[in-house]
Design a protein around this motif. Structure first.
Motif, PDB file in Angstrom:
ATOM      1  N   THR A 153     -67.187  -8.488  91.296  1.00 45.89           N
ATOM      2  CA  THR A 153     -65.871  -8.242  91.866  1.00 45.89           C
ATOM      3  C   THR A 153     -64.854  -9.076  91.081  1.00 45.89           C
ATOM      4  OG1 THR A 153     -66.038 -10.075  93.429  1.00 45.89           O
ATOM      5  CG2 THR A 153     -66.903  -7.935  94.147  1.00 45.89           C
ATOM      6  N   ASP A 154     -63.569  -8.789  91.255  1.00 46.55           N
ATOM      7  CA  ASP A 154     -62.534  -9.562  90.556  1.00 46.55           C
ATOM      8  C   ASP A 154     -62.664 -11.053  90.871  1.00 46.55           C
ATOM      9  OD1 ASP A 154     -61.587  -7.255  89.459  1.00 46.55           O
ATOM     10  OD2 ASP A 154     -59.867  -7.060  90.810  1.00 46.55           O
TER      11      ASP A 154
ATOM     12  N   ARG B 251     -73.842 -11.670  92.008  1.00 49.20           N
ATOM     13  CA  ARG B 251     -73.104 -10.461  92.373  1.00 49.20           C
ATOM     14  C   ARG B 251     -73.414 -10.178  93.837  1.00 49.20           C
ATOM     15  NH1 ARG B 251     -72.819  -7.554  86.748  1.00 49.20           N
ATOM     16  NH2 ARG B 251     -73.889  -9.130  85.507  1.00 49.20           N
ATOM     17  N   SER B 252     -72.436 -10.335  94.684  1.00 49.59           N
ATOM     18  CA  SER B 252     -72.660 -10.260  96.133  1.00 49.59           C
ATOM     19  C   SER B 252     -73.242  -8.913  96.561  1.00 49.59           C
ATOM     20  CB  SER B 252     -71.360 -10.538  96.890  1.00 49.59           C
ATOM     21  OG  SER B 252     -70.333  -9.665  96.456  1.00 49.59           O
ATOM     22  N   GLN B 253     -72.852  -7.833  95.869  1.00 51.88           N
ATOM     23  CA  GLN B 253     -73.368  -6.513  96.236  1.00 51.88           C
ATOM     24  C   GLN B 253     -74.876  -6.434  96.001  1.00 51.88           C
ATOM     25  OE1 GLN B 253     -71.380  -3.185  94.355  1.00 51.88           O
ATOM     26  NE2 GLN B 253     -72.990  -1.749  94.950  1.00 51.88           N
ATOM     27  N   LEU B 254     -75.333  -6.916  94.846  1.00 51.44           N
ATOM     28  CA  LEU B 254     -76.759  -6.896  94.535  1.00 51.44           C
ATOM     29  C   LEU B 254     -77.534  -7.821  95.462  1.00 51.44           C
ATOM     30  CD1 LEU B 254     -79.062  -5.917  92.707  1.00 51.44           C
ATOM     31  CD2 LEU B 254     -78.534  -7.810  91.158  1.00 51.44           C
ATOM     32  N   LEU B 255     -76.980  -9.004  95.706  1.00 50.69           N
ATOM     33  CA  LEU B 255     -77.638  -9.964  96.590  1.00 50.69           C
ATOM     34  C   LEU B 255     -77.773  -9.391  98.000  1.00 50.69           C
ATOM     35  CD1 LEU B 255     -78.857 -12.771  96.412  1.00 50.69           C
ATOM     36  CD2 LEU B 255     -76.638 -13.726  97.038  1.00 50.69           C
ATOM     37  N   GLY B 256     -76.753  -8.687  98.446  1.00 55.39           N
ATOM     38  CA  GLY B 256     -76.802  -8.062  99.771  1.00 55.39           C
ATOM     39  C   GLY B 256     -77.876  -6.988  99.840  1.00 55.39           C
ATOM     40  N   GLN B 257     -78.007  -6.198  98.763  1.00 52.01           N
ATOM     41  CA  GLN B 257     -79.045  -5.170  98.716  1.00 52.01           C
ATOM     42  C   GLN B 257     -80.437  -5.795  98.763  1.00 52.01           C
ATOM     43  OE1 GLN B 257     -77.986  -3.252  95.053  1.00 52.01           O
ATOM     44  NE2 GLN B 257     -76.730  -1.685  96.049  1.00 52.01           N
ATOM     45  N   ILE B 258     -80.619  -6.898  98.048  1.00 49.63           N
ATOM     46  CA  ILE B 258     -81.931  -7.555  98.024  1.00 49.63           C
ATOM     47  C   ILE B 258     -82.250  -8.166  99.382  1.00 49.63           C
ATOM     48  CG2 ILE B 258     -83.155  -9.554  97.067  1.00 49.63           C
ATOM     49  CD1 ILE B 258     -82.003  -8.780  94.339  1.00 49.63           C
ATOM     50  N   ARG B 259     -81.258  -8.745 100.032  1.00 49.97           N
ATOM     51  CA  ARG B 259     -81.501  -9.294 101.380  1.00 49.97           C
ATOM     52  C   ARG B 259     -81.927  -8.187 102.344  1.00 49.97           C
ATOM     53  NH1 ARG B 259     -76.585 -13.057 100.988  1.00 49.97           N
ATOM     54  NH2 ARG B 259     -77.480 -15.116 100.625  1.00 49.97           N
ATOM     55  N   ALA B 260     -81.254  -7.023 102.250  1.00 46.04           N
ATOM     56  CA  ALA B 260     -81.619  -5.890 103.112  1.00 46.04           C
ATOM     57  C   ALA B 260     -83.036  -5.414 102.793  1.00 46.04           C
ATOM     58  CB  ALA B 260     -80.617  -4.752 102.926  1.00 46.04           C
TER      59      ALA B 260
ATOM     60  N   GLU C 264     -65.365 -12.707  91.836  1.00 44.94           N
ATOM     61  CA  GLU C 264     -66.575 -13.237  91.199  1.00 44.94           C
ATOM     62  C   GLU C 264     -66.357 -13.435  89.705  1.00 44.94           C
ATOM     63  OE1 GLU C 264     -69.714 -11.028  94.281  1.00 44.94           O
ATOM     64  OE2 GLU C 264     -69.309 -10.213  92.281  1.00 44.94           O
ATOM     65  N   PHE C 265     -65.661 -12.469  89.075  1.00 47.19           N
ATOM     66  CA  PHE C 265     -65.428 -12.570  87.641  1.00 47.19           C
ATOM     67  C   PHE C 265     -64.561 -13.786  87.303  1.00 47.19           C
ATOM     68  CE2 PHE C 265     -62.859 -11.756  83.849  1.00 47.19           C
ATOM     69  CZ  PHE C 265     -63.860 -11.565  82.915  1.00 47.19           C
ATOM     70  N   HIS C 266     -63.518 -14.022  88.077  1.00 50.80           N
ATOM     71  CA  HIS C 266     -62.642 -15.168  87.803  1.00 50.80           C
ATOM     72  C   HIS C 266     -63.391 -16.493  88.015  1.00 50.80           C
ATOM     73  CE1 HIS C 266     -58.965 -13.089  86.893  1.00 50.80           C
ATOM     74  NE2 HIS C 266     -59.089 -12.332  87.971  1.00 50.80           N
ATOM     75  N   LEU C 267     -64.269 -16.525  89.026  1.00 49.59           N
ATOM     76  CA  LEU C 267     -65.078 -17.727  89.251  1.00 49.59           C
ATOM     77  C   LEU C 267     -66.052 -17.919  88.092  1.00 49.59           C
ATOM     78  CD1 LEU C 267     -65.984 -20.081  91.017  1.00 49.59           C
ATOM     79  CD2 LEU C 267     -67.465 -18.484  92.285  1.00 49.59           C
ATOM     80  N   LEU C 268     -66.671 -16.839  87.639  1.00 49.39           N
ATOM     81  CA  LEU C 268     -67.590 -16.882  86.496  1.00 49.39           C
ATOM     82  C   LEU C 268     -66.876 -17.389  85.250  1.00 49.39           C
ATOM     83  CD1 LEU C 268     -70.470 -15.939  85.456  1.00 49.39           C
ATOM     84  CD2 LEU C 268     -69.347 -13.813  84.815  1.00 49.39           C
ATOM     85  N   PHE C 269     -65.676 -16.861  85.018  1.00 49.35           N
ATOM     86  CA  PHE C 269     -64.892 -17.244  83.854  1.00 49.35           C
ATOM     87  C   PHE C 269     -64.561 -18.736  83.878  1.00 49.35           C
ATOM     88  CE2 PHE C 269     -60.744 -17.279  81.526  1.00 49.35           C
ATOM     89  CZ  PHE C 269     -61.253 -16.917  80.294  1.00 49.35           C
ATOM     90  N   SER C 270     -64.172 -19.247  85.050  1.00 53.40           N
ATOM     91  CA  SER C 270     -63.810 -20.669  85.152  1.00 53.40           C
ATOM     92  C   SER C 270     -65.037 -21.559  84.958  1.00 53.40           C
ATOM     93  CB  SER C 270     -63.154 -20.960  86.504  1.00 53.40           C
ATOM     94  OG  SER C 270     -64.061 -20.750  87.565  1.00 53.40           O
ATOM     95  N   ARG C 271     -66.205 -21.103  85.419  1.00 57.80           N
ATOM     96  CA  ARG C 271     -67.426 -21.905  85.258  1.00 57.80           C
ATOM     97  C   ARG C 271     -67.872 -21.947  83.796  1.00 57.80           C
ATOM     98  NH1 ARG C 271     -71.235 -20.562  90.572  1.00 57.80           N
ATOM     99  NH2 ARG C 271     -69.844 -21.532  92.090  1.00 57.80           N
ATOM    100  N   TYR C 272     -67.722 -20.835  83.095  1.00 61.66           N
ATOM    101  CA  TYR C 272     -68.045 -20.821  81.666  1.00 61.66           C
ATOM    102  C   TYR C 272     -67.090 -21.721  80.892  1.00 61.66           C
ATOM    103  CZ  TYR C 272     -71.870 -17.503  81.249  1.00 61.66           C
ATOM    104  OH  TYR C 272     -73.112 -16.915  81.308  1.00 61.66           O
ATOM    105  N   ARG C 273     -65.828 -21.706  81.255  1.00 62.42           N
ATOM    106  CA  ARG C 273     -64.862 -22.612  80.611  1.00 62.42           C
ATOM    107  C   ARG C 273     -65.302 -24.063  80.771  1.00 62.42           C
ATOM    108  NH1 ARG C 273     -59.665 -21.588  79.142  1.00 62.42           N
ATOM    109  NH2 ARG C 273     -58.770 -19.523  79.536  1.00 62.42           N
TER     110      ARG C 273
END
Length: 280
Positions: free
Chosen positions: A255-256, A83-92, A258-267
């Motif tokens: 994000t939308d 999740r890019s938002q969480l990763l960004g918070q951790i980097r900060a 990220e979710f679509h990428l997640l969905f395709s990877r699970y498939r």
């Protein structure tokens, strides 16, 4: 070689010396010399330290990757999408030096463990030094001594937390050190909160950081306060001054994209090509 005679020792002579219990190969280092050796080891061979940390994290994550039945577990590396938002918070969080603890608060089943596993892998790939513990793995033990033990460095001359912290602070003054504790609420040490607060104070201003996860109810009831009195842990947390606004620590949605990428990877991982219908 024999250091006095300069004679090369044969295999048979070496075996005899070892069988007799001789400690002729064991250096007797003072505490100061050991500190210096460890610091030089880190500074002159950071790759070795990263290799130690990476091996430990991979060993820990393997427990999360497979269930008892052999089926995929909580964390599937091939399907993970950060999740890019969480990763960004951790980097900060890792860039600043005022706060020492980054909490991740969510109910069971919302992805805390999976997210921390993925973040650990991501940070290792970015050449960070990371150690990953689960609360269950720590049991009733001290976190700092567990960490030192995992580094395979002798503790026979170290009995006090102050000295342990001073060593780690010195050793990782250049490289930094990230300690992840998943499900800190499952860590059964009765003194876990006071230990975390002490460690946060001792490592304040240094490059040693903690990322912890917990369920909201336990975070409020056991970590933020004990018997109605604040523990002080909120003073060391990155996202908020009081620690009571759990929205500051909750896992953001994908994000939308990220979710679509997640969905395709699970498939792909589960080799599923069918459609998924909404349920009513």
């Amino acid at each position: 070689f024999d250091t006095i005679s300069k004679k090369r020792l044969s295999d048979q002579e070496l075996k005899k010396l070892l069988k007799d219990g001789s400690n002729f190969l064991t250096p007797n280092l003072t505490s100061d010399l050991l500190d210096e050796a460890l610091s030089l080891f880190v500074r002159l061979s950071e790759d070795n330290v990263r290799a130690i940390a990476k091996s430990f994290v991979e060993r820990t994550l393997s427990v999360y990757s497979t269930s008892i039945s052999g089926a995929p577990g909580k964390f599937i590396a091939e399907a993970f999408v950060p999740r890019s938002q969480l990763l960004g918070q951790i980097r900060a969080f890792l860039r600043q030096n005022q706060k020492t603890i980054f909490p991740v608060i969510a109910e069971s089943g919302q992805g805390k463990s999976c997210e921390l596993c993925g973040i650990a892998s991501h940070l290792i790939n970015e050449k960070e030094v990371v150690f990953f513990f689960s609360g269950i793995q720590l049991e009733g033990n001290s976190l700092i001594k567990n960490l030192y033990s995992e580094m395979a460095w002798s503790l026979h001359d170290v009995v006090d937390e102050v000295k342990l912290c001073a060593r780690l602070k010195q050793i990782f003054s250049d490289t930094g050190l990230i300690i992840i504790i998943d499900a800190v609420d499952e860590w059964t040490n009765e003194n876990k909160v006071s230990e975390l607060v002490r460690l946060a104070e001792k490592f304040s201003g240094s490059k040693v950081k903690f990322i912890v996860s917990s369920k909201p109810s336990v975070w409020k009831r056991e970590l933020l306060s004990r018997k109605g009195e604040p523990t002080g842990i909120h003073l060391h947390c990155y996202n908020g001054s009081q620690g009571e606004n759990l929205e500051n620590y909750s896992i953001p949605n994908h994000t939308d994209k990220e979710f679509h990428l997640l969905f395709s990877r699970y498939r792909k991982f589960f080799e599923y090509s069918g459609s998924i219908e909404p349920s009513f």
